[in-house]
Scaffold this motif. Structure first.
Motif, PDB file in Angstrom:
ATOM      1  N   PHE A  39       0.527  -1.187   0.140  1.00 22.85           N
ATOM      2  CA  PHE A  39      -0.083   0.150  -0.256  1.00 22.85           C
ATOM      3  C   PHE A  39       1.152   1.050   0.128  1.00 22.85           C
ATOM      4  O   PHE A  39       0.434   2.385  -0.788  1.00 22.85           O
ATOM      5  N   LEU A  40       1.799   1.672   0.628  1.00 26.36           N
ATOM      6  CA  LEU A  40       2.538   2.041   0.609  1.00 26.36           C
ATOM      7  C   LEU A  40       3.226   2.545  -0.486  1.00 26.36           C
ATOM      8  O   LEU A  40       3.549   4.054  -0.595  1.00 26.36           O
ATOM      9  N   LEU A  41       3.958   1.224  -1.416  1.00 24.29           N
ATOM     10  CA  LEU A  41       4.365   1.731  -2.695  1.00 24.29           C
ATOM     11  C   LEU A  41       3.048   1.800  -3.331  1.00 24.29           C
ATOM     12  O   LEU A  41       3.607   2.624  -4.946  1.00 24.29           O
ATOM     13  N   GLN A  42       2.579   1.644  -4.172  1.00 24.43           N
ATOM     14  CA  GLN A  42       1.183   1.782  -3.923  1.00 24.43           C
ATOM     15  C   GLN A  42       1.222   4.066  -4.471  1.00 24.43           C
ATOM     16  O   GLN A  42       0.679   4.805  -5.184  1.00 24.43           O
ATOM     17  N   THR A  43       0.524   4.255  -2.726  1.00 32.08           N
ATOM     18  CA  THR A  43       0.196   5.309  -2.685  1.00 32.08           C
ATOM     19  C   THR A  43       1.779   6.294  -3.210  1.00 32.08           C
ATOM     20  O   THR A  43       1.369   7.315  -4.019  1.00 32.08           O
ATOM     21  N   ALA A  44       3.107   5.700  -2.975  1.00 31.26           N
ATOM     22  CA  ALA A  44       3.900   6.979  -4.050  1.00 31.26           C
ATOM     23  C   ALA A  44       4.298   6.501  -5.441  1.00 31.26           C
ATOM     24  O   ALA A  44       4.299   7.923  -5.903  1.00 31.26           O
ATOM     25  N   ASP A  45       3.892   5.209  -5.905  1.00 33.43           N
ATOM     26  CA  ASP A  45       3.648   5.289  -7.634  1.00 33.43           C
ATOM     27  C   ASP A  45       2.267   6.720  -7.828  1.00 33.43           C
ATOM     28  O   ASP A  45       2.525   7.347  -8.515  1.00 33.43           O
ATOM     29  N   ALA A  46       1.152   6.823  -7.319  1.00 28.66           N
ATOM     30  CA  ALA A  46       0.527   7.550  -6.949  1.00 28.66           C
ATOM     31  C   ALA A  46       0.579   9.049  -7.143  1.00 28.66           C
ATOM     32  O   ALA A  46       0.499   9.843  -8.087  1.00 28.66           O
ATOM     33  N   ILE A  47       1.573   9.372  -6.066  1.00 25.80           N
ATOM     34  CA  ILE A  47       1.542  10.497  -5.678  1.00 25.80           C
ATOM     35  C   ILE A  47       2.861  11.053  -6.905  1.00 25.80           C
ATOM     36  O   ILE A  47       2.849  12.367  -7.736  1.00 25.80           O
ATOM     37  N   GLU A  48       4.048   9.757  -7.219  1.00 22.37           N
ATOM     38  CA  GLU A  48       4.694  10.622  -7.960  1.00 22.37           C
ATOM     39  C   GLU A  48       3.994  10.986  -9.566  1.00 22.37           C
ATOM     40  O   GLU A  48       4.879  12.561 -10.087  1.00 22.37           O
ATOM     41  N   GLU A  49       3.100   9.688  -9.782  1.00 21.91           N
ATOM     42  CA  GLU A  49       2.669   9.908 -10.474  1.00 21.91           C
ATOM     43  C   GLU A  49       2.062  11.488 -11.422  1.00 21.91           C
ATOM     44  O   GLU A  49       1.976  12.393 -12.054  1.00 21.91           O
ATOM     45  N   GLU A  50       0.844  11.887  -9.897  1.00 23.01           N
ATOM     46  CA  GLU A  50       0.454  13.682 -10.018  1.00 23.01           C
ATOM     47  C   GLU A  50       1.707  14.247 -10.059  1.00 23.01           C
ATOM     48  O   GLU A  50       1.466  15.299 -10.880  1.00 23.01           O
ATOM     49  N   ALA A  51       3.300  13.609  -8.882  1.00 19.48           N
ATOM     50  CA  ALA A  51       3.665  15.310  -9.502  1.00 19.48           C
ATOM     51  C   ALA A  51       4.189  15.161 -10.952  1.00 19.48           C
ATOM     52  O   ALA A  51       4.563  16.628 -11.328  1.00 19.48           O
ATOM     53  N   ASN A  52       4.755  14.004 -11.275  1.00 15.85           N
ATOM     54  CA  ASN A  52       4.820  14.152 -13.543  1.00 15.85           C
ATOM     55  C   ASN A  52       3.874  15.106 -13.857  1.00 15.85           C
ATOM     56  O   ASN A  52       3.987  15.906 -14.389  1.00 15.85           O
ATOM     57  N   ALA A  53       2.513  14.773 -13.777  1.00 13.81           N
ATOM     58  CA  ALA A  53       0.966  15.551 -14.082  1.00 13.81           C
ATOM     59  C   ALA A  53       1.338  17.210 -14.752  1.00 13.81           C
ATOM     60  O   ALA A  53       0.912  17.442 -15.347  1.00 13.81           O
ATOM     61  N   PHE A  54       1.704  17.165 -13.185  1.00 17.17           N
ATOM     62  CA  PHE A  54       2.112  18.986 -12.651  1.00 17.17           C
ATOM     63  C   PHE A  54       2.786  19.448 -13.479  1.00 17.17           C
ATOM     64  O   PHE A  54       2.862  20.482 -13.698  1.00 17.17           O
ATOM     65  N   THR A  55       4.062  18.930 -13.403  1.00 13.13           N
ATOM     66  CA  THR A  55       5.676  19.282 -14.073  1.00 13.13           C
ATOM     67  C   THR A  55       5.064  19.030 -14.776  1.00 13.13           C
ATOM     68  O   THR A  55       5.190  19.818 -16.754  1.00 13.13           O
ATOM     69  N   LEU A  56       4.572  17.962 -15.994  1.00 11.96           N
ATOM     70  CA  LEU A  56       4.601  18.362 -17.372  1.00 11.96           C
ATOM     71  C   LEU A  56       3.570  19.262 -18.160  1.00 11.96           C
ATOM     72  O   LEU A  56       3.293  19.350 -19.341  1.00 11.96           O
ATOM     73  N   VAL A  80      -2.878  14.832  -3.807  1.00 10.61           N
ATOM     74  CA  VAL A  80      -2.071  14.576  -3.208  1.00 10.61           C
ATOM     75  C   VAL A  80      -2.445  13.534  -2.043  1.00 10.61           C
ATOM     76  O   VAL A  80      -2.248  12.909  -1.666  1.00 10.61           O
ATOM     77  N   GLU A  81      -2.956  14.889  -1.281  1.00 11.07           N
ATOM     78  CA  GLU A  81      -3.672  15.083  -0.270  1.00 11.07           C
ATOM     79  C   GLU A  81      -4.984  13.781  -0.210  1.00 11.07           C
ATOM     80  O   GLU A  81      -4.888  13.457   0.876  1.00 11.07           O
ATOM     81  N   GLU A  82      -5.371  13.236  -0.841  1.00 13.89           N
ATOM     82  CA  GLU A  82      -6.358  12.753  -1.207  1.00 13.89           C
ATOM     83  C   GLU A  82      -5.897  10.799  -1.368  1.00 13.89           C
ATOM     84  O   GLU A  82      -6.120  10.086  -0.155  1.00 13.89           O
ATOM     85  N   HIS A  83      -4.736  11.288  -1.913  1.00 11.68           N
ATOM     86  CA  HIS A  83      -4.131   9.981  -1.828  1.00 11.68           C
ATOM     87  C   HIS A  83      -3.470   9.179  -0.913  1.00 11.68           C
ATOM     88  O   HIS A  83      -3.693   8.129   0.370  1.00 11.68           O
ATOM     89  N   ARG A  84      -2.731  10.503   0.563  1.00 11.07           N
ATOM     90  CA  ARG A  84      -3.049  10.292   1.596  1.00 11.07           C
ATOM     91  C   ARG A  84      -3.634   9.851   2.523  1.00 11.07           C
ATOM     92  O   ARG A  84      -3.198   8.712   3.441  1.00 11.07           O
ATOM     93  N   ASN A  85      -4.178  10.124   2.032  1.00 14.79           N
ATOM     94  CA  ASN A  85      -6.112  10.060   3.727  1.00 14.79           C
ATOM     95  C   ASN A  85      -6.479   9.103   3.107  1.00 14.79           C
ATOM     96  O   ASN A  85      -6.465   8.197   3.638  1.00 14.79           O
ATOM     97  N   GLU A  86      -6.052   8.542   1.928  1.00 12.53           N
ATOM     98  CA  GLU A  86      -6.667   6.969   1.680  1.00 12.53           C
ATOM     99  C   GLU A  86      -5.468   6.050   1.957  1.00 12.53           C
ATOM    100  O   GLU A  86      -6.274   5.020   2.710  1.00 12.53           O
ATOM    101  N   GLN A  87      -4.362   6.408   1.726  1.00  5.36           N
ATOM    102  CA  GLN A  87      -3.513   5.241   2.452  1.00  5.36           C
ATOM    103  C   GLN A  87      -3.227   5.234   3.986  1.00  5.36           C
ATOM    104  O   GLN A  87      -3.299   4.806   4.721  1.00  5.36           O
ATOM    105  N   ARG A  88      -4.125   6.190   4.637  1.00  7.31           N
ATOM    106  CA  ARG A  88      -4.092   6.287   6.109  1.00  7.31           C
ATOM    107  C   ARG A  88      -5.376   5.106   6.396  1.00  7.31           C
ATOM    108  O   ARG A  88      -4.879   5.083   7.153  1.00  7.31           O
TER     109      ARG A  88
END
Length: 110
Positions: A39-56, A80-88
């Motif tokens: 679950f931690l890896l899944q959340t980290a991947d989702a946040i990285e995807e959001e960061a890439n989408a924002f940057t690009l 990103v906060e939605e992803h973090r809340n889902e992880q919690r």
């Protein structure tokens, strides 16, 4: 553990190894390390995807122009906060005993 009359080092070693394996299996079953790391890896991947989408400027952030960077940043932060809340939420479900876990543990809220 019945060794008869003889208490040799081989018998003690076998009992100690068996106890160690049992204790290790109990810890891994109770703390659910595999599920937590998944679950931690899944959340980290989702946040990285959001960061890439924002940057690009693609995905959800593609609707914003160069002059709307603040709005894009707000959307990025919200997602990103939605992803973090889902992880919690997942973490709390893992912390619950199996008999108290909700039957809809695998479903996500809509």
């Amino acid at each position: 553990m019945d060794t008869g009359e003889k208490l040799t080092w081989q018998n003690v070693t076998i009992v100690a190894i068996g106890f160690t394996v049992t204790l290790a299996a109990a810890f891994t079953g109770y703390y659910k390390y595999r599920e937590r790391s998944y679950f931690l890896l899944q959340t980290a991947d989702a946040i990285e995807e959001e960061a890439n989408a924002f940057t690009l400027g693609v995905g959800a952030c593609s609707d914003f122009g160069p002059d709307q960077e603040q709005e894009a940043l707000k959307l990025f932060t919200q997602r990103v906060e939605e992803h973090r809340n889902e992880q919690r939420r997942r973490q709390q479900q893992l912390d619950q005993p199996a008999d108290q876990a909700s039957p809809t543990a695998g479903s996500s809220p809509t």
